[in-house]
Design an enzyme around this catalytic site. Structure first.
Site, mmCIF file in Angstrom:
data_model
loop_
_atom_site.group_PDB
_atom_site.id
_atom_site.type_symbol
_atom_site.label_atom_id
_atom_site.label_comp_id
_atom_site.label_asym_id
_atom_site.label_seq_id
_atom_site.Cartn_x
_atom_site.Cartn_y
_atom_site.Cartn_z
ATOM 1 N N CYS A 1 37.524 37.896 38.075
ATOM 2 C CA CYS A 1 38.286 36.412 37.833
ATOM 3 C C CYS A 1 36.947 35.870 36.773
ATOM 4 O O CYS A 1 37.561 34.828 36.121
ATOM 5 C CB CYS A 1 39.101 36.145 38.455
ATOM 6 S SG CYS A 1 39.787 36.817 40.485
ATOM 7 N N ARG B 1 33.093 44.464 48.539
ATOM 8 C CA ARG B 1 33.841 43.645 49.251
ATOM 9 C C ARG B 1 32.765 44.134 50.424
ATOM 10 O O ARG B 1 33.025 45.416 50.646
ATOM 11 C CB ARG B 1 34.671 43.533 49.470
ATOM 12 C CG ARG B 1 35.284 42.647 48.165
ATOM 13 C CD ARG B 1 36.994 42.025 48.015
ATOM 14 N NE ARG B 1 37.084 42.332 46.563
ATOM 15 C CZ ARG B 1 38.454 41.452 46.702
ATOM 16 N NH1 ARG B 1 39.561 41.803 47.812
ATOM 17 N NH2 ARG B 1 38.518 41.403 45.166
ATOM 18 N N GLN C 1 38.972 47.375 40.448
ATOM 19 C CA GLN C 1 40.275 47.157 39.702
ATOM 20 C C GLN C 1 40.473 47.284 38.003
ATOM 21 O O GLN C 1 39.935 47.463 37.885
ATOM 22 C CB GLN C 1 40.230 45.310 40.566
ATOM 23 C CG GLN C 1 39.783 45.610 41.750
ATOM 24 C CD GLN C 1 40.214 43.862 42.078
ATOM 25 O OE1 GLN C 1 39.070 43.224 41.423
ATOM 26 N NE2 GLN C 1 40.999 43.153 42.360
ATOM 27 N N ASP D 1 42.216 45.309 36.705
ATOM 28 C CA ASP D 1 42.315 43.673 36.450
ATOM 29 C C ASP D 1 42.423 43.576 35.181
ATOM 30 O O ASP D 1 42.166 44.308 34.183
ATOM 31 C CB ASP D 1 40.761 43.195 37.250
ATOM 32 C CG ASP D 1 41.290 41.630 38.011
ATOM 33 O OD1 ASP D 1 42.672 41.547 37.879
ATOM 34 O OD2 ASP D 1 40.116 41.657 38.321
ATOM 35 N N HIS E 1 43.288 38.969 33.541
ATOM 36 C CA HIS E 1 43.585 37.789 33.743
ATOM 37 C C HIS E 1 44.694 37.861 32.349
ATOM 38 O O HIS E 1 44.387 37.337 31.517
ATOM 39 C CB HIS E 1 42.274 37.053 33.698
ATOM 40 C CG HIS E 1 42.044 37.678 35.124
ATOM 41 N ND1 HIS E 1 40.647 38.407 35.275
ATOM 42 C CD2 HIS E 1 42.854 37.689 36.667
ATOM 43 C CE1 HIS E 1 40.864 38.593 37.172
ATOM 44 N NE2 HIS E 1 41.229 38.028 37.163
ATOM 45 N N LYS F 1 52.946 34.644 44.097
ATOM 46 C CA LYS F 1 52.292 35.552 43.200
ATOM 47 C C LYS F 1 53.979 36.905 43.814
ATOM 48 O O LYS F 1 54.671 36.269 44.551
ATOM 49 C CB LYS F 1 51.356 36.347 44.018
ATOM 50 C CG LYS F 1 51.609 36.350 45.857
ATOM 51 C CD LYS F 1 50.465 37.087 46.343
ATOM 52 C CE LYS F 1 50.492 36.578 47.892
ATOM 53 N NZ LYS F 1 49.116 37.741 48.506
ATOM 54 N N HIS G 1 46.538 36.410 36.943
ATOM 55 C CA HIS G 1 45.766 37.714 37.585
ATOM 56 C C HIS G 1 47.069 38.685 38.078
ATOM 57 O O HIS G 1 47.990 38.238 39.015
ATOM 58 C CB HIS G 1 44.550 37.664 38.786
ATOM 59 C CG HIS G 1 44.185 36.046 39.477
ATOM 60 N ND1 HIS G 1 42.815 36.249 38.751
ATOM 61 C CD2 HIS G 1 44.510 35.030 39.330
ATOM 62 C CE1 HIS G 1 42.402 34.810 39.337
ATOM 63 N NE2 HIS G 1 43.944 34.250 39.607
#
Ligand SMILES: [Zn+2]
Ligand SMILES: [Zn+2]
Length: 622
Positions: free
Chosen positions: A337, A366, A384, A386, A388, A472, A518
């Site tokens: 992000c 992580r 991910q 991912d 945005h 979310k 996200h």
């Protein structure tokens, strides 16, 4: 008299001091026989505790997660009671319920307990369960609590008590056994009709490797013998589907201690499968107006200070990397992000450009404790799927709809039929702990609820579960054997646009803050592939599977014809290979079955002559 409001919103009047169990009995005897615990004003408690004031009441049975938890935690007491009777002098650590069952950490002293002891303990537990022992709650002073366990000689309980405040200590007594416990418990032990101890493991007292290692015994109980039998069948089935085992057998991925724990290595077949998944998702996203971006694997510490990740996770992440000359600090990217915010910021935006949808298969790192790592589902480096979305507050609803369209399309293509959704909203009582204006939150929460309602989604709503920066929607799938897996998420964020000072120019020619969303439908490629393997037991959909066919020539004589068939199929972009080993055809078929290749194409004299192949489908006897 007090007013008791039930989940169907009906209100009944009772005398103060009535217990949930008595209320259940008033409704029906059948219900009372099934009540394990109660939720009073949102707090789970014993069904046998009196209610003194007006309250919202939910009676919890085996069908409720909290009902199961009360039953399993109570079963831990019964196991401890059985152990204490069978092995006098045993000391006890803690005994909580877990996702499937319970455990108790036990110090057997000089005795070495093994699985050979299980039957004996199980029998004793059933015997105690049949005694219909009640769980009796008793408030005790710290002094009395300490003296009880001093006399008993249990230093573990003494240590736990020493950390509690006087006035908040309760004991629960069932049969011959008294435990320090907060509860809640089931009314009596007769609900426990089937018992199975599962395994033994070592567990350091309080998770501290410098302290004594206790014996952790895991078990599970059920209100019916039939349910235990079904559970054991399910476990066997789950074992066969374990993605760590299948991943090896199907040559999809591996781990190397030398490379590092929690860092998956994708083998050619696995990488091939993953790439197909990515291409599919990229195609779907392109059709839905996403733009692909690429960002580096590390980021300057300042980036994560701006995003707030440094303050929040700095201590619990991998240590920074430093440049040799300038002394700059970089962190392995824990999230994409912040990078995407900088991409948004790189060009000016007008309301006419919004929404901007930036997508990346972004690999992030992580730190996870080594004990937490598990196959592909818990790793230290993962990619991910991912994206945005930067949009106006008014666009949240249509963007949610767009993302759900994508998610539904993907789940359908991969044969996930049962999708569960959790919507996490603000705590109504506690609005000041959230960032962003009340008006924006209202708007976003309403939009999400409307989307769920209009689409008829199978959604549960949890108040107070939203992140501090936005509401979310989380997606869970049920796999082929009924297990639930947490996958992707769609999350509104008012925080990062603020921290990165993102703007767009509105129709009024003024600067405004965009909202950030996200979203990651799979969650991560690693986790998703793991879930997919366990869901389909390695029998991937034909479009996705690494090898779609295998050609089995019945002798070397037909090798040339087999190659001809292979070349023809490759022209049509089909994937497969020839098993040219000089093995018997029966053996080749068995091996192909183990590799779960969907189609076996057998070629011999007849097939060559007629320019055909004999087709055998995986898993189907001819
Ligand atoms: Zn307890
Ligand atoms: Zn994000």
């Amino acid at each position: 008299m007090i007013n008791i409001k039930l989940p169907d919103n009906s209100v009944k009047q009772y005398e103060a001091g009535i217990t949930p169990l008595e209320i259940a009995r008033d409704i029906s005897e059948g219900l009372a026989r099934n009540v394990l615990a109660a939720k009073v004003n949102g707090e789970v408690q014993d069904a046998t505790l009196p209610i003194m004031d007006d309250a919202d009441l939910q009676l919890l049975t085996w069908r409720d997660e909290e009902g199961k938890a009360a039953m399993w935690h109570s079963s831990a007491h019964i196991m401890a009671e059985a152990i204490e009777l069978l092995y006098p002098g045993t000391k006890f650590g803690i005994g909580p319920d877990i996702e499937n069952g319970f455990y108790y950490d036990v110090d057997f002293g000089d005795y070495t307990v093994s699985e050979k002891d299980f039957t004996r303990i199980e029998q004793k537990m059933l015997e105690l369960a049949r005694e219909k022992q009640q769980f009796i709650r008793e408030e005790v002073s710290k002094k009395d609590a300490l003296s009880y366990f001093t006399e008993k000689g249990d230093e573990y309980k003494l240590e736990l008590i020493s950390e509690l405040q006087d006035g908040e200590i309760t004991f629960y007594k069932s049969g011959y056994f008294t435990d320090l416990c907060r509860g809640p418990h089931i009314p009596d032990t007769s609900f426990i009709k089937a018992v199975k101890l599962m395994k033994i493991a070592g567990a350091y007292w309080r998770g501290d490797e410098n302290r004594k290692q206790l014996t952790r015994i895991y078990g599970i109980t059920f209100p019916k013998k039939k349910e235990l039998d079904e559970y054991l069948v399910l476990l066997e089935e789950a074992k066969k589907r374990d993605h760590r085992v299948l991943g090896k057998e199907l040559e999809l991925f591996t781990f190397s201690q030398k490379v590092g724990a929690g860092l998956p290595l994708w083998l050619p077949k696995g990488a091939d499968l993953r790439e197909r998944l990515e291409l599919y998702l990229k195609k779907v996203q392109r059709e839905s107006g996403y733009e692909q971006v690429i960002t580096p694997h590390i980021g300057n510490v300042e980036l994560y200070k701006t995003s707030g990740h440094y303050q929040k996770y700095g201590e619990e992440s991998f240590k920074p990397i430093k440049t040799p000359a300038e002394g700059e600090e970089f962190f392995l990217k824990p999230m994409n992000c912040p990078h995407h915010c900088e991409i948004y910021k790189a060009t000016p935006h007008s309301y006419k450009d919004l929404p901007v949808r930036l997508a990346e298969f972004g690999t992030v790192y992580r730190y996870e404790q080594s004990g937490e790592l598990h196959g592909l589902t818990r790793v230290r480096g993962f990619t991910q799927d991912d994206a945005h979305i930067f949009c106006t507050p008014e666009q949240i609803k249509s963007e949610f709809n767009g993302v759900i369209d994508i998610i539904e399309r993907i789940f359908k293509a991969l044969d996930f039929k049962d999708v569960l959704i959790q919507i996490s909203l603000r705590d109504k009582e506690n609005r000041e702990k959230y960032i962003g204006s009340d008006e924006n939150w209202e708007k976003a929460e309403r939009a999400i609820l409307e989307v769920a309602e209009e689409r008829g989604l199978n959604a549960t709503i949890e108040y107070g579960e939203a992140a501090f920066y936005g509401p979310k929607m989380d997606f869970m799938v049920k796999d082929a054997i009924g297990r639930k897996w947490q996958l992707g998420t769609i999350q509104v964020d008012y925080n990062l646009p603020e921290r990165f000072e993102l703007t767009y120019v509105g129709a009024d020619n003024e600067k405004h803050r965009p909202v950030m969303i996200h979203r990651a439908p799979f969650g991560s490629m690693e986790r998703f592939v793991a879930v997919l393997i366990e869901h389909c037991a390695g029998n991937f959909p034909l479009w996705l599977t690494p090898d779609q066919f295998i050609i089995l020539p019945i002798s070397e004589k037909y090798q040339t014809y087999a190659e001809k068939v292979l070349n023809l199929l490759k022209k049509y972009d089909l994937r497969g290979f020839i098993d040219g080993r000089s093995e018997k055809t029966g053996r080749k078929i068995r091996d192909a079955e183990l590799k779960k290749i969907p189609y076996m194409l057998i070629v011999g004299e007849k097939e060559e002559k007629e320019e055909k192949v004999s087709v055998r489908k995986h898993g189907k006897e001819i």
